[in-house]
Design an enzyme around this catalytic site. Sequence first.
Site, PDB file in Angstrom:
ATOM      1  N   GLY A 123      40.384  43.706  36.400  1.00 36.76           N
ATOM      2  CA  GLY A 123      40.526  45.073  37.167  1.00 36.76           C
ATOM      3  C   GLY A 123      42.000  44.465  37.535  1.00 36.76           C
ATOM      4  N   LYS A 148      31.806  49.777  53.362  1.00 35.37           N
ATOM      5  CA  LYS A 148      32.252  48.485  54.494  1.00 35.37           C
ATOM      6  C   LYS A 148      31.445  47.883  55.702  1.00 35.37           C
ATOM      7  CE  LYS A 148      37.621  49.612  54.152  1.00 35.37           C
ATOM      8  NZ  LYS A 148      38.126  50.628  54.206  1.00 35.37           N
ATOM      9  N   LYS A 184      34.576  47.739  46.730  1.00 35.28           N
ATOM     10  CA  LYS A 184      33.075  47.334  46.970  1.00 35.28           C
ATOM     11  C   LYS A 184      31.738  48.649  46.273  1.00 35.28           C
ATOM     12  CE  LYS A 184      35.949  49.929  50.084  1.00 35.28           C
ATOM     13  NZ  LYS A 184      36.991  49.486  49.902  1.00 35.28           N
TER      14      LYS A 184
HETATM   15  N1  LIG Z   1      44.377  49.598  47.237  1.00 36.21           N
HETATM   16  C1  LIG Z   1      44.322  49.009  48.364  1.00 36.21           C
HETATM   17  O1  LIG Z   1      45.266  49.033  49.398  1.00 36.21           O
HETATM   18  C2  LIG Z   1      42.978  48.344  48.648  1.00 36.21           C
HETATM   19  C3  LIG Z   1      42.610  48.458  49.830  1.00 36.21           C
HETATM   20  C4  LIG Z   1      41.188  47.392  49.660  1.00 36.21           C
HETATM   21  C5  LIG Z   1      40.283  46.812  48.313  1.00 36.21           C
HETATM   22  N2  LIG Z   1      40.668  48.003  46.911  1.00 36.21           N
HETATM   23  C6  LIG Z   1      39.921  48.104  46.279  1.00 36.21           C
HETATM   24  O2  LIG Z   1      40.546  47.396  44.822  1.00 36.21           O
HETATM   25  C7  LIG Z   1      40.359  47.316  43.947  1.00 36.21           C
HETATM   26  C8  LIG Z   1      41.486  48.213  43.281  1.00 36.21           C
HETATM   27  O3  LIG Z   1      42.245  49.028  44.063  1.00 36.21           O
HETATM   28  P1  LIG Z   1      44.117  49.420  43.372  1.00 36.21           P
HETATM   29  O4  LIG Z   1      44.245  50.251  44.064  1.00 36.21           O
HETATM   30  O5  LIG Z   1      44.106  47.683  42.911  1.00 36.21           O
HETATM   31  O6  LIG Z   1      43.126  49.907  41.989  1.00 36.21           O
HETATM   32  P2  LIG Z   1      43.994  50.622  40.447  1.00 36.21           P
HETATM   33  O7  LIG Z   1      45.260  50.739  40.629  1.00 36.21           O
HETATM   34  O8  LIG Z   1      43.807  52.175  39.614  1.00 36.21           O
HETATM   35  O9  LIG Z   1      43.775  49.545  39.281  1.00 36.21           O
HETATM   36  C9  LIG Z   1      42.180  49.735  38.873  1.00 36.21           C
HETATM   37  C10 LIG Z   1      42.148  48.679  37.500  1.00 36.21           C
HETATM   38  O10 LIG Z   1      40.666  48.076  37.356  1.00 36.21           O
HETATM   39  C11 LIG Z   1      40.485  48.821  35.605  1.00 36.21           C
HETATM   40  N3  LIG Z   1      39.099  48.911  35.206  1.00 36.21           N
HETATM   41  C12 LIG Z   1      38.534  49.730  35.614  1.00 36.21           C
HETATM   42  N4  LIG Z   1      37.575  49.833  34.427  1.00 36.21           N
HETATM   43  C13 LIG Z   1      37.813  48.994  33.718  1.00 36.21           C
HETATM   44  C14 LIG Z   1      37.101  47.332  33.457  1.00 36.21           C
HETATM   45  N5  LIG Z   1      35.935  47.794  32.569  1.00 36.21           N
HETATM   46  N6  LIG Z   1      36.695  46.687  33.452  1.00 36.21           N
HETATM   47  C15 LIG Z   1      38.246  46.034  33.689  1.00 36.21           C
HETATM   48  N7  LIG Z   1      39.448  46.545  34.452  1.00 36.21           N
HETATM   49  C16 LIG Z   1      39.031  48.265  34.086  1.00 36.21           C
HETATM   50  C17 LIG Z   1      42.011  49.510  35.378  1.00 36.21           C
HETATM   51  O11 LIG Z   1      42.512  49.074  34.214  1.00 36.21           O
HETATM   52  P3  LIG Z   1      43.517  50.647  33.574  1.00 36.21           P
HETATM   53  O12 LIG Z   1      44.357  50.046  34.085  1.00 36.21           O
HETATM   54  O13 LIG Z   1      43.385  49.888  31.865  1.00 36.21           O
HETATM   55  O14 LIG Z   1      42.491  51.651  34.054  1.00 36.21           O
HETATM   56  C18 LIG Z   1      42.958  49.494  36.577  1.00 36.21           C
HETATM   57  O15 LIG Z   1      43.352  48.115  36.204  1.00 36.21           O
HETATM   58  C19 LIG Z   1      39.741  48.652  44.510  1.00 36.21           C
HETATM   59  O16 LIG Z   1      37.947  48.888  44.177  1.00 36.21           O
HETATM   60  C20 LIG Z   1      39.865  49.523  45.492  1.00 36.21           C
HETATM   61  O17 LIG Z   1      38.876  50.300  46.018  1.00 36.21           O
HETATM   62  C21 LIG Z   1      42.356  48.044  47.517  1.00 36.21           C
END
Ligand SMILES: NC(=O)c1ccc[n+]([C@@H]2O[C@H](COP(=O)([O-])OP(=O)(O)OC[C@H]3O[C@@H](n4cnc5c(N)ncnc54)[C@H](OP(=O)(O)O)[C@@H]3O)[C@@H](O)[C@H]2O)c1
Length: 342
Positions: A10, A214, A114
């Site tokens: 991810g 959460k 989560k």
């Molecule tokens: N953003 C925040 O501040 C925050 C805070 C706390 C928790 N979170 C949690 O952290 C997680 C990531 O958030 P984010 O903001 O970084 O999201 P994001 O920017 O949408 O990134 C998600 C990543 O997951 C990848 N992905 C999707 N399917 C996959 C698979 N089958 N195998 C491997 N990678 C895969 C995507 O790849 P592609 O680019 O190739 O689609 C992308 O690189 C989420 O679950 C979110 O709820 C986020």
Amino acid sequence: MNVVRIAIAGFGGVGRATANLLLARRERYRQVHGADIRLVAVCGSRSGLADADGLEPGRLDALEPGLSGPAFIEASGADILIEAGPSDFRTGGPGLAYIRSSLSSGRDAIVISKGALVHSGPELRALARSSGAMLKLSGAAAAALPTIDLLEHSLKGCEVLEIEGILNATTNYLLDAMMNQNLGFDEALARAQAGGFAEADPRNDTEGWDTASKLILIANFGLDADLTMDDLSVEGVQSIAAHDIEAWRKQRLVPKLVGRLVRTDSATRAAVGVRTYPPSDPLAHVSGKNKAIRITTDAMGETIAIGSGTEPLATAAAALKDLEHILTARAARASRGSGGEA
Ligand SMILES: NC(=O)c1ccc[n+]([C@@H]2O[C@H](COP(=O)([O-])OP(=O)(O)OC[C@H]3O[C@@H](n4cnc5c(N)ncnc54)[C@H](OP(=O)(O)O)[C@@H]3O)[C@@H](O)[C@H]2O)c1
């Protein structure tokens, strides 16, 4: 120097922030933990990169197609998985396969999304127990706000009677803006979306599902409970109208979207909904994008933590706090294994 290999599955905003912070802290890991940390693999949904000697910051922009999936992480030789993919509590999301495969082969897992933990928490806990792998989830359980750490460390030995948490920054911002800036729900939401801290589809936050997720993680992983979404009543902020705001203002009450859990000898009851607080209550002063948790215990009374942080750095830092817990535990195990004192 003990070599510790890390893989990140991810690689969006949070995965990249975690990689950058991890690489920036390598000297700290050497000095504090005697660990030579190497980032041996990263991947998104369709592409990735691997290098057994460790990836350097300059190489992280050019992912190669086809390098992704649990088998790719397995082949990288990683000792620890950091999972930061999309979250889906209804299916477990793509993270579930990565976490399952890591824990079942004894690889420690630091989970930031989560979904898999809410969907299959008991199974993943059991997998970790049977393989001896460590499963950490600070990034998923309100990230910069300490929650499970408080239960595991600061309040250790106490009986938890009640937990009340403002666990979602977006809804806290919305309620604050509606109460104090005279904005309607739609206008406040548009501002949050323009500011980049509300999703284009905000229902996971506004309908209370993020708070509920959460709360389930805090209960199941912090208190060894066994809650599922079906055990909770979940209400959000989407139906709050101008007359609700007016009534709360008149009564000098402050509304908050709260996840609340009450424990008795026989049961754990949990719910998500709007609760109102008088100005004398510390939770009434948790403003804007801040989050907070109040834990009431038998022996230590009330403990309140309030936290926020700039995303995605704060979430990356929460995950790397877990890494340091793992490094400390690994060192203790190694010392026991070599006959030293734990
Ligand atoms: N953003 C925040 O501040 C925050 C805070 C706390 C928790 N979170 C949690 O952290 C997680 C990531 O958030 P984010 O903001 O970084 O999201 P994001 O920017 O949408 O990134 C998600 C990543 O997951 C990848 N992905 C999707 N399917 C996959 C698979 N089958 N195998 C491997 N990678 C895969 C995507 O790849 P592609 O680019 O190739 O689609 C992308 O690189 C989420 O679950 C979110 O709820 C986020």
